[in-house]
Design an enzyme around this catalytic site. Structure first.
Site, PDB file in Angstrom:
ATOM      1  N   GLU A  36      35.729  32.737  37.113  1.00  0.00           N
ATOM      2  CA  GLU A  36      35.793  33.302  38.480  1.00  0.00           C
ATOM      3  C   GLU A  36      34.481  32.790  39.314  1.00  0.00           C
ATOM      4  O   GLU A  36      33.391  33.215  38.904  1.00  0.00           O
ATOM      5  CB  GLU A  36      35.672  34.646  38.403  1.00  0.00           C
ATOM      6  N   GLU A  45      42.111  43.254  43.705  1.00  0.00           N
ATOM      7  CA  GLU A  45      40.789  43.490  43.267  1.00  0.00           C
ATOM      8  C   GLU A  45      40.006  43.753  44.574  1.00  0.00           C
ATOM      9  O   GLU A  45      38.983  42.948  44.929  1.00  0.00           O
ATOM     10  CB  GLU A  45      40.210  42.280  42.434  1.00  0.00           C
TER      11      GLU A  45
END
Length: 309
Positions: A189, A284
């Site tokens: 990420e 998220e």
């Protein structure tokens, strides 16, 4: 018809249209969204996280998962899964299996961060990361998740960038050797939180994945972070598509649900649907409003953004 009558007629027609639009807007009640299409699955597999629906479903994550299912969601994600007791991980996995829901990402415990960055090439840091990968295998067995988030950590400023790249690639290859036999994919990420973070763009992450050269090392394309770091989201997804393993959502600014910021998620979701993406899209982000009203607004925002067909 003379000019004055024409203008009067045009203004009356315009007023009627605006009044109609206003009436339509007034009927959009966030709290009513929960009952508009109960249980109807979305076109894409959006995955809420723990506490996103706690005011509507209670503090128990299992109850929140059931609530999410009842609203049409067919996936979840849980960054903190690895820190949950093993028995709780199993209960979550069993509920997901019973409901035929998908498990999105969980985070590899200490899988590379500022305190043990993989860019440094230190064996003690690599060992911490590899232990996290071994733990991820056991977590996966219990909850059914096959995607594990890895953040390589911060820059090591006293080392040349290419040496840092080589250190990260070497460590990730060792992690992939642990995960690959179990069908687990670590998703890297790139983040925007601080300028010290090593992994920052989709192109850089694409290069790392190509160098690791394993089906167990892919990109986590978090669109909130990528909007902040590079923008041009759809084009950058196209450029890195073959190495993307997972997507996450968050509007910018604010990191809340779609429709609260500048990102046109309806167009992005339409693009992902056209590309045939079937995985979980992790939600998220926070809720822009508090309480049950905020949770209903999240559901409504996804219903609105999912109306791309």
């Amino acid at each position: 018809m003379d000019r004055s009558n024409f203008l009067k007629s045009s203004l009356l027609a315009t007023g009627a249209i605006l009044a109609g639009n206003a009436a339509i807007g007034c009927t959009t009640d966030p709290a009513a969204t929960i009952n508009t299409a109960p249980g109807k699955p979305f076109n894409l597999n959006y995955g809420p996280h723990d506490s996103m629906f706690k005011n509507s479903a209670g503090s128990n994550f299992l109850d929140q998962i059931q609530f999410a299912y009842d609203q049409g969601f067919r996936g979840i994600e849980d960054n903190g899964m690895a820190s949950r007791p093993a028995a709780e991980q199993e209960k979550i996995g069993n509920l997901l299996a019973r409901l035929k829901m998908s498990m999105g990402v969980f985070v590899v415990d200490k899988g590379g961060n500022g305190a043990n960055t993989l860019t440094a090439g230190k064996q003690e840091y690599i060992d911490i990361f590899l232990n996290g990968c071994r733990q991820a295998v056991e977590v996966s067995k219990r909850c059914g998740g096959k995607l594990a988030t890895v953040v390589p950590g911060d820059f090591t400023r006293n080392l040349p960038l290419d040496i840092q790249n080589a250190n990260v690639i070497t460590a990730l290859r060792k992690g992939a050797e642990i995960l690959e036999p179990h069908g687990i994919v670590m998703v890297l990420e790139p983040l925007s939180d601080t300028p010290d973070l090593y992994l920052r763009t989709s192109a850089q992450t694409y290069m790392i994945c190509k160098a690791v050269n394993s089906p167990s090392c892919k990109i986590l394309f978090d669109m909130y972070h990528m909007q902040k770091n590079e923008g041009n989201i759809i084009n950058n997804i196209k450029l890195t598509w073959d190495e993307i393993g997972y997507f996450q959502v968050g509007d910018n600014p604010g990191r809340n649900e779609p429709t609260t910021g500048e990102v046109n998620y309806k167009n992005i979701f339409k693009f992902l649907h056209q590309k045939g993406y079937k995985g979980v899209i992790g939600m998220e982000h926070g809720n822009s409003l508090p309480g049950k009203e905020g949770e209903a607004r999240v559901i409504q925002a996804y219903r609105e953004s999912d109306m791309f067909l």
